[in-house]
Design an enzyme around this catalytic site. Structure first.
Site, short mmCIF file in Angstrom:
data_model
loop_
_atom_site.label_atom_id
_atom_site.label_comp_id
_atom_site.label_asym_id
_atom_site.label_seq_id
_atom_site.Cartn_x
_atom_site.Cartn_y
_atom_site.Cartn_z
N GLU A 255 0.89 -1.17 0.00
CA GLU A 255 0.00 0.00 0.00
C GLU A 255 0.92 1.21 0.00
OE1 GLU A 255 -3.15 0.26 -0.25
OE2 GLU A 255 -3.86 -1.77 0.15
N CYS A 289 -2.33 9.10 2.77
CA CYS A 289 -1.99 8.65 1.42
C CYS A 289 -3.12 8.96 0.44
CB CYS A 289 -1.70 7.16 1.43
SG CYS A 289 -3.03 6.23 2.18
P1 NAP Z 1 8.28 5.28 4.47
O1 NAP Z 1 9.47 6.12 4.65
O2 NAP Z 1 8.20 4.40 3.29
O3 NAP Z 1 8.14 4.43 5.82
C1 NAP Z 1 7.16 3.45 5.98
C2 NAP Z 1 7.69 2.36 6.90
O4 NAP Z 1 8.82 1.74 6.28
C3 NAP Z 1 8.18 2.86 8.24
O5 NAP Z 1 7.95 1.88 9.21
C4 NAP Z 1 9.66 3.02 8.01
O6 NAP Z 1 10.40 2.97 9.20
C5 NAP Z 1 9.93 1.81 7.16
N1 NAP Z 1 11.15 1.88 6.35
C6 NAP Z 1 11.81 2.96 5.92
N2 NAP Z 1 12.89 2.59 5.17
C7 NAP Z 1 12.89 1.24 5.15
C8 NAP Z 1 13.73 0.26 4.55
N3 NAP Z 1 14.79 0.58 3.81
N4 NAP Z 1 13.41 -1.04 4.73
C9 NAP Z 1 12.35 -1.40 5.47
N5 NAP Z 1 11.52 -0.51 6.06
C10 NAP Z 1 11.78 0.79 5.89
O7 NAP Z 1 6.96 6.14 4.45
P2 NAP Z 1 6.59 7.37 5.37
O8 NAP Z 1 7.04 8.59 4.68
O9 NAP Z 1 6.97 7.17 6.77
O10 NAP Z 1 5.01 7.23 5.32
C11 NAP Z 1 4.24 7.92 4.46
C12 NAP Z 1 4.07 7.18 3.14
O11 NAP Z 1 3.20 6.08 3.35
C13 NAP Z 1 3.40 8.05 2.11
O12 NAP Z 1 3.96 7.84 0.85
C14 NAP Z 1 1.96 7.56 2.13
O13 NAP Z 1 1.26 7.82 0.96
C15 NAP Z 1 2.16 6.10 2.39
N6 NAP Z 1 0.93 5.52 2.93
C16 NAP Z 1 0.21 4.69 2.14
C17 NAP Z 1 -0.97 4.14 2.60
C18 NAP Z 1 -1.78 3.23 1.74
O14 NAP Z 1 -2.65 2.56 2.27
N7 NAP Z 1 -1.53 3.17 0.45
C19 NAP Z 1 -1.41 4.42 3.90
C20 NAP Z 1 -0.65 5.28 4.69
C21 NAP Z 1 0.54 5.81 4.19
P3 NAP Z 1 10.83 4.31 9.98
O15 NAP Z 1 9.63 5.20 9.95
O16 NAP Z 1 11.17 3.84 11.31
O17 NAP Z 1 11.96 4.90 9.21
#
Ligand code: NAP
Length: 482
Positions: A255, A289
């Site tokens: 997602e 998102c």
């Molecule tokens: P993100 O940087 O991708 O982080 C999401 C999760 O992945 C966090 O737990 C993060 O940990 C972890 N993470 C980061 N780098 C990683 C790696 N190399 N390997 C494994 N895990 C890793 O996203 P965000 O900026 O925090 O969250 C917002 C994003 O989520 C936006 O793009 C939003 O659109 C999307 N989102 C999508 C949905 C949907 O249902 N489609 C719902 C909600 C949010 P840490 O935070 O501890 O670094």
């Protein structure tokens, strides 16, 4: 200071194999509204993840052998405990994430609704008997749990994003290892506290907290005892996980990010469109998102819509999330704030006009005023990327075909919205928009009953609904000679 009715719900340890584990290292969780320390949380790396995977692997066959009703009963007990503790869980969520307490209460209820839904679905994982292809042949289809599920979730919905994954996993007989975001681990550990009280057996649900997302994620993806990864977060990280899962052809649900268009046609009910726009754009201070990221308004109603939207900003009270009247809380981090400011300055330097807002608020370091921007064009960053903040950029359009083309001109395809009262237009535009979710005359599309998910670079698979359990099941085809 966080005051809870039941202080034991604030759990700073990880839950591994049914045991609450401390680590010699900790990381700080702070309230983004005021920078105050909420808790010091156990910091596990890949060793903690591996231990949790081993526990989940050991527990999986037994859990799958429970009858569907037994699993459903335990999940329903968990659901009830979550609702009984909704207020405390909301307080924890707001303290670590910053969202207004009214939204946090809503999120806990929304998360619980997935646990109830999939508890109910557990008893309807029906197989099939298919007419055989030869006289002596019978064909059966069994549905079996896929195995150990690894989950990685973001900070913006720290309860609901876990609930939407753990509920179908456990309902189908899978076991679960969850790694919550570093910024919001406490909303995850409180779920485990209540899972334990509900009687979920040891090893079935594991929550491992830690600050090294990359290391922990790599272990989840590359450990061959894990059969599936379910991830919510950015498209960038989704792509990394997909590459890491390629080694053992691990199943993946993703997602990912969005860039939602919100279209207002000149035959729309403008007041209804304003109401939907406020919900879609400004919920969680624009950090969702499915947020309206590009607001296209047909030229005949553009000025009227722009004025009404700018006027409505005065109702969005900015403040500390713990206050009941707050509508806009802080942004999650300095990085988040920097992105919002970068998008704004890029847009204004290229000719966009600030109708209202456009600067930080005096409420605190991470607060930004709800902002309406007019005269936004395609060459601005705000058009191409998710802003993840409270800025509403307005675009003028002339024709239906033009706006469909502009709305689809993105690599993302999660949610989109449009307002129109013309029935044939509603059908035509719904079919033409390249998105997984379409809101027609509504700005609020998230539900337990509907299949949530995106197309293009917004992801793979669907969560919630009667389809949401499929990703946690394998089909087994049995060909029987009689
Ligand atoms: P993100 O940087 O991708 O982080 C999401 C999760 O992945 C966090 O737990 C993060 O940990 C972890 N993470 C980061 N780098 C990683 C790696 N190399 N390997 C494994 N895990 C890793 O996203 P965000 O900026 O925090 O969250 C917002 C994003 O989520 C936006 O793009 C939003 O659109 C999307 N989102 C999508 C949905 C949907 O249902 N489609 C719902 C909600 C949010 P840490 O935070 O501890 O670094």
């Amino acid at each position: 200071m966080l005051k809870l009715n039941d202080p034991t719900l604030l759990e700073t340890r990880s839950f591994i194999g049914g045991v609450w584990e401390n680590s010699k290292n900790t990381f700080d969780v702070v309230n983004p509204a005021d920078g105050n320390l909420v808790a010091k949380v156990a910091d596990f790396g890949k060793t903690g993840v591996r231990k949790a995977i081993d526990a989940a692997y050991a527990a999986q066959k037994d859990w799958a052998a429970y009858t569907a009703k037994e699993r459903a009963d335990i999940l329903l007990k968990w659901h009830d405990l979550i609702l009984e503790n909704q207020e405390d869980m909301a307080q924890i969520l707001t303290a670590e994430m910053g969202k207004p307490i009214t939204e946090a209460r809503g999120e806990i209820g929304y998360g619980a609704s997935f646990i109830r839904w999939f508890a109910e679905e557990a008893r309807r994982i029906d197989g099939d008997i298919i007419p055989g292809h030869q006289r002596d042949k019978r064909i059966l289809v069994l549905k079996q749990p896929i195995g150990v599920v690894g989950s990685i979730t973001p900070w913006n919905f720290p309860n609901a994003m876990i609930a939407r994954k753990v509920a179908p996993a456990l309902a189908s007989g899978c076991t679960f290892v969850g790694r919550p975001a570093e910024l919001t681990p406490l909303s995850a550990t409180v779920m485990a506290v209540l899972a334990e009280r509900a009687g979920i057996p040891k090893g079935v649900l594991n929550i491992v907290t830690g600050s090294d997302a990359a290391e922990m994620g790599k272990e989840l993806c590359e450990n061959t005892k894990v059969q599936k990864i379910t991830f919510t977060g950015s498209t960038r990280v989704g792509s990394i996980l997909m590459q890491q899962c390629a080694g053992d052809i691990k199943k993946l649900s993703l997602e990912l990010g969005g860039n939602a268009p919100f279209i207002v046609f000149d035959d729309a009910d403008i007041d209804k469109a304003i109401e939907g726009c406020l919900i879609s754009k400004f919920r969680n201070a624009g950090q969702t998102c499915v947020c309206a990221n590009r607001i296209y308004v047909q030229s005949a109603v553009y000025d009227k819509f722009a004025k009404k939207l700018a006027d409505a900003m005065s109702d969005l009270k900015i403040g500390h999330g713990s206050e009941d009247t707050t509508k806009i809380g802080p942004l999650i981090s300095k990085t988040g704030l920097a992105k919002v400011e970068d998008h704004l300055s890029d847009a204004t330097s290229k000719g966009a006009k600030v109708l209202t807002g456009g600067k930080r608020s005096d409420k605190g370091e991470l607060f930004f005023e709800p902002t309406v921007l007019a005269d936004v064009t395609n060459d601005m960053k705000i058009t191409r990327e998710e802003t993840f903040g409270p800025i509403a950029p307005l675009y003028k359009f002339e024709t239906e075909d033009e706006v469909i083309e502009r709305a689809n001109d993105t690599e993302f395809g999660l949610a989109c919205y449009f307002y129109s009262n013309d029935l044939s237009r509603v059908w035509k535009v719904t079919e033409a928009l390249e998105y997984g979710i379409v809101g027609v005359n509504t700005g609020l599309i998230s539900s337990t009953e509907g299949p949530f998910g995106g197309v293009k670079q917004s992801g793979l698979g669907r969560e919630g609904s009667k389809y949401g359990i499929d990703d946690f099941l394998e089909l087994k085809y049995v060909c029987m000679s009689v």
